[in-house]
Motif scaffolding. Sequence first.
Motif, PDB file in Angstrom:
ATOM      1  N   GLY A   1     -74.651 -14.962  11.844  1.00 16.58           N
ATOM      2  CA  GLY A   1     -75.147 -13.965  12.787  1.00 16.58           C
ATOM      3  C   GLY A   1     -75.137 -14.557  14.180  1.00 16.58           C
ATOM      4  O   GLY A   1     -74.337 -15.458  14.465  1.00 16.58           O
ATOM      5  N   SER A   2     -76.012 -14.070  15.013  1.00 21.85           N
ATOM      6  CA  SER A   2     -76.142 -14.580  16.369  1.00 21.85           C
ATOM      7  C   SER A   2     -77.609 -14.429  16.771  1.00 21.85           C
ATOM      8  O   SER A   2     -78.007 -13.399  17.307  1.00 21.85           O
ATOM      9  N   TRP A   3     -78.365 -15.448  16.427  1.00 24.54           N
ATOM     10  CA  TRP A   3     -79.802 -15.377  16.671  1.00 24.54           C
ATOM     11  C   TRP A   3     -80.112 -15.298  18.156  1.00 24.54           C
ATOM     12  O   TRP A   3     -79.432 -15.930  18.951  1.00 24.54           O
ATOM     13  N   PRO A   4     -81.075 -14.553  18.583  1.00 23.60           N
ATOM     14  CA  PRO A   4     -82.020 -13.736  17.823  1.00 23.60           C
ATOM     15  C   PRO A   4     -81.571 -12.281  17.659  1.00 23.60           C
ATOM     16  O   PRO A   4     -82.347 -11.441  17.227  1.00 23.60           O
ATOM     17  N   TYR A   5     -80.310 -11.975  17.981  1.00 21.71           N
ATOM     18  CA  TYR A   5     -79.860 -10.578  17.988  1.00 21.71           C
ATOM     19  C   TYR A   5     -79.329 -10.096  16.644  1.00 21.71           C
ATOM     20  O   TYR A   5     -79.506  -8.936  16.278  1.00 21.71           O
ATOM     21  N   ILE A   6     -78.654 -10.972  15.906  1.00 24.00           N
ATOM     22  CA  ILE A   6     -78.078 -10.622  14.600  1.00 24.00           C
ATOM     23  C   ILE A   6     -78.536 -11.689  13.608  1.00 24.00           C
ATOM     24  O   ILE A   6     -78.196 -12.863  13.745  1.00 24.00           O
ATOM     25  N   ILE A   7     -79.321 -11.259  12.617  1.00 21.08           N
ATOM     26  CA  ILE A   7     -79.893 -12.193  11.657  1.00 21.08           C
ATOM     27  C   ILE A   7     -79.615 -11.679  10.245  1.00 21.08           C
ATOM     28  O   ILE A   7     -79.872 -10.508   9.944  1.00 21.08           O
TER      29      ILE A   7
ATOM     30  N   ALA B   1     -70.150  -9.389  -5.877  1.00 18.12           N
ATOM     31  CA  ALA B   1     -70.126  -8.182  -5.037  1.00 18.12           C
ATOM     32  C   ALA B   1     -70.998  -8.374  -3.795  1.00 18.12           C
ATOM     33  O   ALA B   1     -70.633  -7.939  -2.697  1.00 18.12           O
ATOM     34  N   CYS B   2     -72.114  -9.045  -3.964  1.00 21.32           N
ATOM     35  CA  CYS B   2     -72.985  -9.331  -2.818  1.00 21.32           C
ATOM     36  C   CYS B   2     -72.274 -10.247  -1.833  1.00 21.32           C
ATOM     37  O   CYS B   2     -72.282  -9.990  -0.621  1.00 21.32           O
ATOM     38  N   PHE B   3     -71.618 -11.291  -2.343  1.00 24.00           N
ATOM     39  CA  PHE B   3     -70.886 -12.209  -1.471  1.00 24.00           C
ATOM     40  C   PHE B   3     -69.767 -11.484  -0.714  1.00 24.00           C
ATOM     41  O   PHE B   3     -69.528 -11.753   0.464  1.00 24.00           O
ATOM     42  N   GLU B   4     -69.082 -10.581  -1.382  1.00 20.23           N
ATOM     43  CA  GLU B   4     -68.013  -9.817  -0.723  1.00 20.23           C
ATOM     44  C   GLU B   4     -68.581  -8.965   0.414  1.00 20.23           C
ATOM     45  O   GLU B   4     -67.978  -8.863   1.487  1.00 20.23           O
ATOM     46  N   ALA B   5     -69.732  -8.351   0.174  1.00 18.11           N
ATOM     47  CA  ALA B   5     -70.351  -7.512   1.204  1.00 18.11           C
ATOM     48  C   ALA B   5     -70.819  -8.350   2.388  1.00 18.11           C
ATOM     49  O   ALA B   5     -70.643  -7.956   3.551  1.00 18.11           O
ATOM     50  N   ILE B   6     -71.418  -9.500   2.109  1.00 19.59           N
ATOM     51  CA  ILE B   6     -71.829 -10.393   3.204  1.00 19.59           C
ATOM     52  C   ILE B   6     -70.595 -10.836   3.980  1.00 19.59           C
ATOM     53  O   ILE B   6     -70.584 -10.809   5.211  1.00 19.59           O
ATOM     54  N   THR B   7     -69.544 -11.233   3.268  1.00 21.83           N
ATOM     55  CA  THR B   7     -68.310 -11.671   3.917  1.00 21.83           C
ATOM     56  C   THR B   7     -67.778 -10.581   4.851  1.00 21.83           C
ATOM     57  O   THR B   7     -67.398 -10.867   5.989  1.00 21.83           O
TER      58      THR B   7
ATOM     59  N   PHE C   1     -66.924  -8.950  10.371  1.00 21.92           N
ATOM     60  CA  PHE C   1     -67.010  -7.991  11.473  1.00 21.92           C
ATOM     61  C   PHE C   1     -67.590  -8.655  12.717  1.00 21.92           C
ATOM     62  O   PHE C   1     -67.061  -8.499  13.827  1.00 21.92           O
ATOM     63  N   HIS C   2     -68.660  -9.403  12.555  1.00 18.50           N
ATOM     64  CA  HIS C   2     -69.295 -10.057  13.706  1.00 18.50           C
ATOM     65  C   HIS C   2     -68.407 -11.168  14.276  1.00 18.50           C
ATOM     66  O   HIS C   2     -68.390 -11.387  15.487  1.00 18.50           O
ATOM     67  N   TRP C   3     -67.656 -11.857  13.418  1.00 17.38           N
ATOM     68  CA  TRP C   3     -66.718 -12.876  13.899  1.00 17.38           C
ATOM     69  C   TRP C   3     -65.605 -12.225  14.719  1.00 17.38           C
ATOM     70  O   TRP C   3     -65.284 -12.676  15.808  1.00 17.38           O
ATOM     71  N   THR C   4     -65.002 -11.167  14.186  1.00 20.10           N
ATOM     72  CA  THR C   4     -63.855 -10.544  14.873  1.00 20.10           C
ATOM     73  C   THR C   4     -64.255  -9.833  16.150  1.00 20.10           C
ATOM     74  O   THR C   4     -63.444  -9.710  17.070  1.00 20.10           O
ATOM     75  N   SER C   5     -65.485  -9.382  16.224  1.00 19.20           N
ATOM     76  CA  SER C   5     -65.940  -8.701  17.439  1.00 19.20           C
ATOM     77  C   SER C   5     -66.453  -9.676  18.493  1.00 19.20           C
ATOM     78  O   SER C   5     -66.839  -9.256  19.585  1.00 19.20           O
ATOM     79  N   GLY C   6     -66.472 -10.970  18.141  1.00 16.73           N
ATOM     80  CA  GLY C   6     -66.932 -11.983  19.084  1.00 16.73           C
ATOM     81  C   GLY C   6     -68.437 -12.097  19.180  1.00 16.73           C
ATOM     82  O   GLY C   6     -68.957 -12.775  20.064  1.00 16.73           O
ATOM     83  N   GLN C   7     -69.155 -11.458  18.262  1.00 16.95           N
ATOM     84  CA  GLN C   7     -70.617 -11.513  18.287  1.00 16.95           C
ATOM     85  C   GLN C   7     -71.164 -12.779  17.630  1.00 16.95           C
ATOM     86  O   GLN C   7     -72.307 -13.135  17.852  1.00 16.95           O
ATOM     87  N   SER C   8     -70.359 -13.421  16.787  1.00 18.78           N
ATOM     88  CA  SER C   8     -70.753 -14.647  16.095  1.00 18.78           C
ATOM     89  C   SER C   8     -69.586 -15.619  16.129  1.00 18.78           C
ATOM     90  O   SER C   8     -68.434 -15.203  16.169  1.00 18.78           O
ATOM     91  N   ASP C   9     -69.908 -16.911  16.073  1.00 19.32           N
ATOM     92  CA  ASP C   9     -68.870 -17.931  16.027  1.00 19.32           C
ATOM     93  C   ASP C   9     -68.373 -18.100  14.602  1.00 19.32           C
ATOM     94  O   ASP C   9     -69.154 -18.362  13.692  1.00 19.32           O
ATOM     95  N   GLY C  10     -67.059 -17.935  14.431  1.00 19.54           N
ATOM     96  CA  GLY C  10     -66.419 -18.090  13.129  1.00 19.54           C
ATOM     97  C   GLY C  10     -65.153 -18.905  13.269  1.00 19.54           C
ATOM     98  O   GLY C  10     -64.940 -19.580  14.285  1.00 19.54           O
TER      99      GLY C  10
END
Length: 142
Positions: free
Chosen positions: A58-64, A98-104, A109-118
């Motif tokens: 995520g990107s603390w404190p905005y995305i957790i 299935a949970c891991f796939e959903a988290i991934t 999404f956050h990595w590709t949008s530049g909201q998180s470092d990936g």
Amino acid sequence: MSTATMTQTVTTDTAEAITAPVLPADDRAGDGYDWMDTLEGTAWSVLPNWASEGWDAGSWPYIIFAVARTRDKDGELFGYGTNVEGDTSAHWFRSQDACFEAITAEVFFHWTSGQSDGPEILPATAAELPDRDRKPYPGRTD
């Protein structure tokens, strides 16, 4: 666990009606760091990193991101939740994969949008990530 901390919901992968630990809501009195404190003493714990290199989930404190694991009469349940600028949501799964796939997918999404470092180089879709990047960071201790 008291019934006051439980909620009725449906699993995302199997559409089963279940009772699972509630993800604490954001009380809007503080920031994301304050919200993370509300997880103490609940079934939920913060998920700071994801994938083989421990990139940001995520990107603390905005995305957790937070995760939980519980059991009911039919077996194990795996949950993940998010707090995105104060808006919280929780998702439950019968299957850990299935949970891991959903988290991934959400982390991607956050990595590709530049909201998180990936990863520096990302494929076109989360489904194209290598297996090692579709599960928890191996350095995670809980």
